[in-house]
Design a protein around this motif. Structure first.
Motif, PDB file in Angstrom:
ATOM      1  N   ASN A  32      -3.311  84.286  50.736  1.00 54.44           N
ATOM      2  CA  ASN A  32      -3.184  84.691  52.095  1.00 54.44           C
ATOM      3  C   ASN A  32      -1.758  84.971  52.849  1.00 54.44           C
ATOM      4  O   ASN A  32      -1.617  85.018  53.922  1.00 54.44           O
ATOM      5  N   LEU A  33      -0.908  85.430  51.775  1.00 51.87           N
ATOM      6  CA  LEU A  33       0.654  86.106  51.968  1.00 51.87           C
ATOM      7  C   LEU A  33       0.465  87.337  51.530  1.00 51.87           C
ATOM      8  O   LEU A  33       0.372  87.743  50.376  1.00 51.87           O
ATOM      9  N   GLU A  34       0.926  88.220  52.666  1.00 49.40           N
ATOM     10  CA  GLU A  34       0.848  89.510  52.376  1.00 49.40           C
ATOM     11  C   GLU A  34       2.336  90.226  52.749  1.00 49.40           C
ATOM     12  O   GLU A  34       2.915  90.119  53.724  1.00 49.40           O
ATOM     13  N   LEU A  35       2.887  90.877  51.879  1.00 47.09           N
ATOM     14  CA  LEU A  35       3.874  91.882  51.981  1.00 47.09           C
ATOM     15  C   LEU A  35       3.634  93.322  52.444  1.00 47.09           C
ATOM     16  O   LEU A  35       2.804  93.907  51.752  1.00 47.09           O
ATOM     17  N   ALA A  36       3.963  93.667  53.709  1.00 48.45           N
ATOM     18  CA  ALA A  36       3.506  94.646  54.250  1.00 48.45           C
ATOM     19  C   ALA A  36       4.640  95.504  54.840  1.00 48.45           C
ATOM     20  O   ALA A  36       5.550  95.247  55.679  1.00 48.45           O
ATOM     21  N   SER A  37       4.780  96.703  54.244  1.00 48.22           N
ATOM     22  CA  SER A  37       5.944  97.635  54.767  1.00 48.22           C
ATOM     23  C   SER A  37       5.404  99.103  55.312  1.00 48.22           C
ATOM     24  O   SER A  37       6.267  99.858  55.729  1.00 48.22           O
ATOM     25  N   GLU A  38       4.268  99.282  55.102  1.00 46.37           N
ATOM     26  CA  GLU A  38       3.623 100.618  55.796  1.00 46.37           C
ATOM     27  C   GLU A  38       3.339 100.710  57.183  1.00 46.37           C
ATOM     28  O   GLU A  38       3.017  99.815  57.640  1.00 46.37           O
ATOM     29  N   GLY A  39       3.393 101.641  57.827  1.00 45.64           N
ATOM     30  CA  GLY A  39       3.029 101.832  59.136  1.00 45.64           C
ATOM     31  C   GLY A  39       3.975 101.091  60.257  1.00 45.64           C
ATOM     32  O   GLY A  39       5.028 100.581  59.683  1.00 45.64           O
ATOM     33  N   THR A  40       3.646 101.004  61.252  1.00 48.36           N
ATOM     34  CA  THR A  40       4.391 100.404  62.317  1.00 48.36           C
ATOM     35  C   THR A  40       3.734  98.832  62.472  1.00 48.36           C
ATOM     36  O   THR A  40       2.734  98.521  62.066  1.00 48.36           O
ATOM     37  N   VAL A  41       4.803  97.999  63.069  1.00 43.71           N
ATOM     38  CA  VAL A  41       4.437  96.640  63.203  1.00 43.71           C
ATOM     39  C   VAL A  41       3.346  96.175  64.230  1.00 43.71           C
ATOM     40  O   VAL A  41       2.891  95.240  63.980  1.00 43.71           O
ATOM     41  N   ASP A  42       3.119  96.985  65.198  1.00 45.53           N
ATOM     42  CA  ASP A  42       2.065  96.869  66.245  1.00 45.53           C
ATOM     43  C   ASP A  42       0.702  96.391  65.556  1.00 45.53           C
ATOM     44  O   ASP A  42       0.152  95.668  65.983  1.00 45.53           O
ATOM     45  N   ARG A  43       0.412  96.957  64.306  1.00 41.48           N
ATOM     46  CA  ARG A  43      -0.854  96.779  63.495  1.00 41.48           C
ATOM     47  C   ARG A  43      -1.001  95.329  63.093  1.00 41.48           C
ATOM     48  O   ARG A  43      -1.922  94.954  63.032  1.00 41.48           O
ATOM     49  N   TRP A  44       0.283  94.655  62.871  1.00 37.17           N
ATOM     50  CA  TRP A  44       0.069  92.997  62.684  1.00 37.17           C
ATOM     51  C   TRP A  44       0.444  92.281  64.089  1.00 37.17           C
ATOM     52  O   TRP A  44      -0.033  91.139  63.804  1.00 37.17           O
ATOM     53  N   ILE A  45       1.047  92.619  64.704  1.00 37.14           N
ATOM     54  CA  ILE A  45       1.390  92.036  65.813  1.00 37.14           C
ATOM     55  C   ILE A  45       0.315  91.666  66.878  1.00 37.14           C
ATOM     56  O   ILE A  45      -0.129  90.492  67.395  1.00 37.14           O
ATOM     57  N   ILE A  46      -0.593  92.800  66.997  1.00 34.74           N
ATOM     58  CA  ILE A  46      -1.707  92.542  68.060  1.00 34.74           C
ATOM     59  C   ILE A  46      -2.790  91.432  67.792  1.00 34.74           C
ATOM     60  O   ILE A  46      -3.097  90.805  68.377  1.00 34.74           O
ATOM     61  N   PRO A  47      -3.180  91.563  66.462  1.00 32.76           N
ATOM     62  CA  PRO A  47      -4.038  90.425  66.176  1.00 32.76           C
ATOM     63  C   PRO A  47      -3.675  89.078  65.728  1.00 32.76           C
ATOM     64  O   PRO A  47      -4.225  88.229  65.548  1.00 32.76           O
ATOM     65  N   ALA A  48      -2.321  89.029  65.781  1.00 33.40           N
ATOM     66  CA  ALA A  48      -1.437  87.896  65.554  1.00 33.40           C
ATOM     67  C   ALA A  48      -1.695  86.554  66.348  1.00 33.40           C
ATOM     68  O   ALA A  48      -1.997  86.653  67.686  1.00 33.40           O
ATOM     69  N   SER A  49      -1.856  85.493  65.853  1.00 32.62           N
ATOM     70  CA  SER A  49      -1.602  84.110  66.761  1.00 32.62           C
ATOM     71  C   SER A  49      -0.261  83.750  67.182  1.00 32.62           C
ATOM     72  O   SER A  49      -0.060  83.293  68.028  1.00 32.62           O
ATOM     73  N   ALA A  50       0.632  84.286  66.344  1.00 33.37           N
ATOM     74  CA  ALA A  50       2.245  84.174  66.740  1.00 33.37           C
ATOM     75  C   ALA A  50       2.898  84.872  65.780  1.00 33.37           C
ATOM     76  O   ALA A  50       2.410  85.569  64.838  1.00 33.37           O
ATOM     77  N   VAL A  51       4.185  85.153  66.132  1.00 36.69           N
ATOM     78  CA  VAL A  51       4.988  86.015  65.232  1.00 36.69           C
ATOM     79  C   VAL A  51       6.332  85.295  65.013  1.00 36.69           C
ATOM     80  O   VAL A  51       6.860  84.600  66.088  1.00 36.69           O
ATOM     81  N   VAL A  52       6.643  85.051  63.827  1.00 41.64           N
ATOM     82  CA  VAL A  52       7.872  84.217  63.750  1.00 41.64           C
ATOM     83  C   VAL A  52       8.850  85.113  63.122  1.00 41.64           C
ATOM     84  O   VAL A  52       8.781  86.105  62.342  1.00 41.64           O
ATOM     85  N   GLN A  53      10.084  85.257  63.800  1.00 45.01           N
ATOM     86  CA  GLN A  53      11.155  86.106  63.544  1.00 45.01           C
ATOM     87  C   GLN A  53      12.372  85.410  64.090  1.00 45.01           C
ATOM     88  O   GLN A  53      12.664  84.379  64.648  1.00 45.01           O
ATOM     89  N   ARG A  54      13.496  86.020  63.461  1.00 48.43           N
ATOM     90  CA  ARG A  54      14.861  85.480  63.796  1.00 48.43           C
ATOM     91  C   ARG A  54      15.738  86.708  64.249  1.00 48.43           C
ATOM     92  O   ARG A  54      16.201  87.370  63.586  1.00 48.43           O
ATOM     93  N   SER A  55      15.898  86.503  65.799  1.00 45.88           N
ATOM     94  CA  SER A  55      16.868  87.685  66.283  1.00 45.88           C
ATOM     95  C   SER A  55      16.369  88.888  65.950  1.00 45.88           C
ATOM     96  O   SER A  55      17.255  89.715  65.739  1.00 45.88           O
ATOM     97  N   CYS A  56      15.212  89.254  66.358  1.00 43.53           N
ATOM     98  CA  CYS A  56      14.589  90.855  65.906  1.00 43.53           C
ATOM     99  C   CYS A  56      13.896  91.289  67.109  1.00 43.53           C
ATOM    100  O   CYS A  56      13.253  90.436  67.932  1.00 43.53           O
ATOM    101  N   THR A  57      13.988  92.409  67.374  1.00 49.06           N
ATOM    102  CA  THR A  57      13.293  93.073  68.367  1.00 49.06           C
ATOM    103  C   THR A  57      11.747  92.748  68.397  1.00 49.06           C
ATOM    104  O   THR A  57      11.002  93.091  69.434  1.00 49.06           O
ATOM    105  N   THR A  58      11.201  92.562  67.199  1.00 48.93           N
ATOM    106  CA  THR A  58       9.903  92.152  67.004  1.00 48.93           C
ATOM    107  C   THR A  58       9.382  91.028  68.110  1.00 48.93           C
ATOM    108  O   THR A  58       8.364  91.041  68.554  1.00 48.93           O
TER     109      THR A  58
END
Length: 174
Positions: free
Chosen positions: A59-85
């Motif tokens: 259940n852990l995926e490393l993803a670097s292709e495409g834009t980040v919105d593909r993962w943000i929109i269906p997310a329950s939450a985004v964990v980030q540290r001081s990032c525009t995400t």
């Protein structure tokens, strides 16, 4: 224009943050096997660095292709540290969590302002637990910060940008 010591400190702090965030992603994936945990490196970061740090979990995926919105929109939450995400997540209505127990330099004030700050791993997990069942609400302080940051970064969100652009063009042509 920066002192070598300052840059070295930034590099060391960023290196530790990267390692800590990778460890946190693995911890979240192990604690929540039902969740799909995505680690999305910045475009300027090497995916291989993360690949070496992350355990192989279904259940852990490393993803670097495409834009980040593909993962943000269906997310329950985004964990980030001081990032525009964080800002992108909040604009999409997804709570952004900031594990402030992970040091980072330099800190991005606008991203931290819109994020729900977590002082401890336990606090982060409490917020994630709530997000995964759909009960985490973006607090008023973060919503107000998002309104301010959104206005400062994006201008008015009223559907009338075309009128403002046309008015500026007309003014410039006179």
């Amino acid at each position: 224009g920066y002192q070598r010591e300052t840059v070295s400190a930034w590099q060391e702090t960023q290196n530790q943050a990267l390692r800590s965030l990778a460890a946190l992603a693995a911890e979240v994936a192990q604690r929540h096997p039902e969740a799909h945990v995505v680690v999305r490196p910045h475009p300027f970061e090497r995916s291989e660095t993360y690949r070496l740090l992350l355990p192989r979990l279904s259940n852990l995926e490393l993803a670097s292709e495409g834009t980040v919105d593909r993962w943000i929109i269906p997310a329950s939450a985004v964990v980030q540290r001081s990032c525009t995400t964080a800002i992108e997540a909040c604009l999409a209505g997804v709570p952004a969590l900031s594990p402030r127990f992970i040091p980072i330099l330099p800190e991005m004030e606008s991203a931290e302002a819109v994020s729900i700050g977590c002082s401890t791993p336990e606090e982060l997990h409490e917020h994630l637990d709530a997000a995964l069942v759909g009960s985490l609400v973006i607090p008023e302080a973060q919503q107000l910060a998002l309104d301010r940051v959104g206005h400062d970064w994006l201008g008015f969100s009223d559907g009338r940008a075309h009128e403002r652009v046309a008015a500026r063009l007309l003014d410039a042509s006179e």
